[in-house]
Write an enzyme that holds these catalytic residues in place. Structure first.
Site, PDB file in Angstrom:
ATOM      1  N   ASP A 198       0.869  -1.173   0.000  1.00  0.00           N
ATOM      2  CA  ASP A 198       0.000   0.000   0.000  1.00  0.00           C
ATOM      3  C   ASP A 198       0.906   1.224   0.000  1.00  0.00           C
ATOM      4  OD1 ASP A 198      -1.508   2.212   0.690  1.00  0.00           O
ATOM      5  OD2 ASP A 198      -2.487   1.291   2.421  1.00  0.00           O
ATOM      6  N   GLN A 201       0.808   6.427   1.187  1.00  0.00           N
ATOM      7  CA  GLN A 201       1.505   7.453   1.962  1.00  0.00           C
ATOM      8  C   GLN A 201       2.983   7.580   1.622  1.00  0.00           C
ATOM      9  OE1 GLN A 201      -0.003   9.567   3.899  1.00  0.00           O
ATOM     10  NE2 GLN A 201      -2.020   8.617   3.945  1.00  0.00           N
ATOM     11  N   LYS A 224      -3.377  12.240  -2.968  1.00  0.00           N
ATOM     12  CA  LYS A 224      -2.407  12.474  -1.901  1.00  0.00           C
ATOM     13  C   LYS A 224      -1.070  12.978  -2.441  1.00  0.00           C
ATOM     14  CE  LYS A 224      -4.426   8.833   1.015  1.00  0.00           C
ATOM     15  NZ  LYS A 224      -5.110   9.672   2.013  1.00  0.00           N
ATOM     16  N   CYS A 361      -8.938   5.798  10.124  1.00  0.00           N
ATOM     17  CA  CYS A 361      -9.174   4.517   9.423  1.00  0.00           C
ATOM     18  C   CYS A 361      -8.144   3.475   9.841  1.00  0.00           C
ATOM     19  CB  CYS A 361      -9.160   4.708   7.907  1.00  0.00           C
ATOM     20  SG  CYS A 361     -10.520   5.706   7.288  1.00  0.00           S
TER      21      CYS A 361
END
Length: 406
Positions: A198, A201, A224, A361
């Site tokens: 993932d 970020q 993002k 989350c």
């Protein structure tokens, strides 16, 4: 360009909120967009709005060139081998769901293991919970060290010959932890498992090389990384994507449709059913151009300096707890004694300072931290030390206000 100069390129940042200059410290939730990205999307809608792939007219050709040109920019940005390995999605969540629902459902069985970590975002937990229920596989979690990091010795113990999928966030959206995904991928592969990352970020903040990481899948979102909402990408190794079945069906992703059977287009289009997110892809391409012009290494260095400075300043405030490791990405998550994070965020907002408050989350991580919620300041290329100073002053004011209340 320095951060002050970069900030001027983001129209939304040059305003006042509640009578104060806006200090935007919520980029981990969504980043702001430079004028270059806004203009690229506007230009598509004003000048060559059309569907892609299907038409031979001029506008259709321009739109297709823009859309597929963006795919090539993504390929180059993360160093994938070919555009066949780049699937446009609605974002990281959709990309992770695609891997779980397609690869996971077809390759897992009872007795197999899926391994993730306690710090994962819900979008990297729930899809694996669901596919585990569907297939009978077992969902396991890496334990965390006291500072919120993953120890590779624990990874060696948790990943076994039964493990078929390992899925880990590259950077924690709560702790700022930078996970050793390259090393975890090596352990996964040694045990016959695939590695899913993932990258929501990490992709906006540091240079990504999927070949060097040797991950099998890598997901990220445009919003993002200075791009528009509603668009992201899934990288997958070609050998894996070729064997996977689509999970959405309809126009655009088909080769031949008969009365009883249909066949799919080649990669990557077999996973992109319906009219794609054309304007979003073009905006993502413009965002990549912008970030590469600034330089990902410079962005990473700048954010590390801001996070270090923020920890130094915030540590001066009595009763403030900062969560996460010393070495981190540009995220600083904290709580103030006796003050709910939502109240902290409300007082800061009155000062024009935007931070995030809640469980982010990441409810399993909140439970591990033994809190119900936290406040979070997250930095990006347009933030400055003056923004950190404003946050410090806002938190001091918050402490004084609630000190008087209590």
């Amino acid at each position: 360009m320095n951060a002050k100069e970069i900030k001027q390129l983001f129209p939304i940042l040059n305003q006042e909120v509640n009578g104060n200059p806006l200090v935007y410290l919520d980029s981990a939730a969504t980043s702001q967009k430079p004028l270059k990205v806004i203009e690229a999307i506007d230009d598509y809608y004003r000048r060559y709005n059309s569907n892609v792939h299907r038409g031979v007219h001029t506008l259709g050709t321009l739109a297709t060139d823009g859309y597929e040109g963006a795919r090539e920019k993504v390929r180059n940005f993360i160093n994938a081998s070919s555009i066949e390995e780049i699937v446009f999605t609605r974002g990281t969540t959709t990309a992770l769901n695609l891997v779980a629902a397609s690869y996971g459902r077809d390759n897992l069985k009872e007795g197999d293991e899926i391994v993730i970590s306690l710090m994962e975002h819900h979008s990297n937990i729930i899809p694996w919970q669901q596919v585990a229920k569907q297939t009978g596989a077992t969902l396991k979690y890496f334990p965390l060290q006291p500072d919120g990091t993953i120890d590779l010795a624990d990874a060696e113990k948790t990943i076994t010959s039964k493990t078929k999928i390992v899925s880990v966030m590259h950077v924690s959206n709560v702790l700022g932890t930078i996970n050793p995904v390259k090393e975890i991928a090596e352990i996964a592969h040694r045990n016959g498992a695939i590695m899913v990352v993932d990258g929501a970020q990490s992709t906006p903040h540091m240079k990504i090389d999927v070949k060097d990481l040797d991950c099998d899948f890598f997901a990220f979102s445009a919003h993002k990384m200075a791009g528009p909402t509603g668009i992201g990408a899934l990288y997958g190794k070609k050998s894996l994507l070729e064997k996977m079945e689509p999970i959405e069906f309809g126009g655009e992703m088909i080769d031949f449709v008969g009365l009883q059977e249909s066949t799919w287009k080649e990669l990557p289009w077999k996973f992109e059913g319906g009219t794609p997110i054309i304007a979003g892809a073009i905006g993502l391409g413009a965002a990549i151009d912008f970030l590469e012009e600034v330089g990902l290494d410079e962005i990473a260095k700048h954010e590390h300096e801001l996070a270090t400075y923020a920890i130094e300043r915030l540590s001066e405030i009595d009763g403030l707890t900062i969560f996460g490791p010393k070495h981190r990405a540009g995220v600083v998550t904290f709580n103030m004694d006796e003050v709910h994070p939502h109240d902290v965020a409300t007082v800061l907002d009155a000062e024009g300072i935007a931070v995030r408050a809640g469980h982010h989350c990441a409810q399993p991580l909140m439970k591990w931290l033994e809190v119900t919620a936290t406040a979070r300041a997250s930095f990006y290329l347009y933030n400055t030390k003056e923004d950190v100073d404003a946050l410090y002053k806002g938190l001091v004011k918050t402490k004084e206000y609630f000190g008087d209340v209590f």
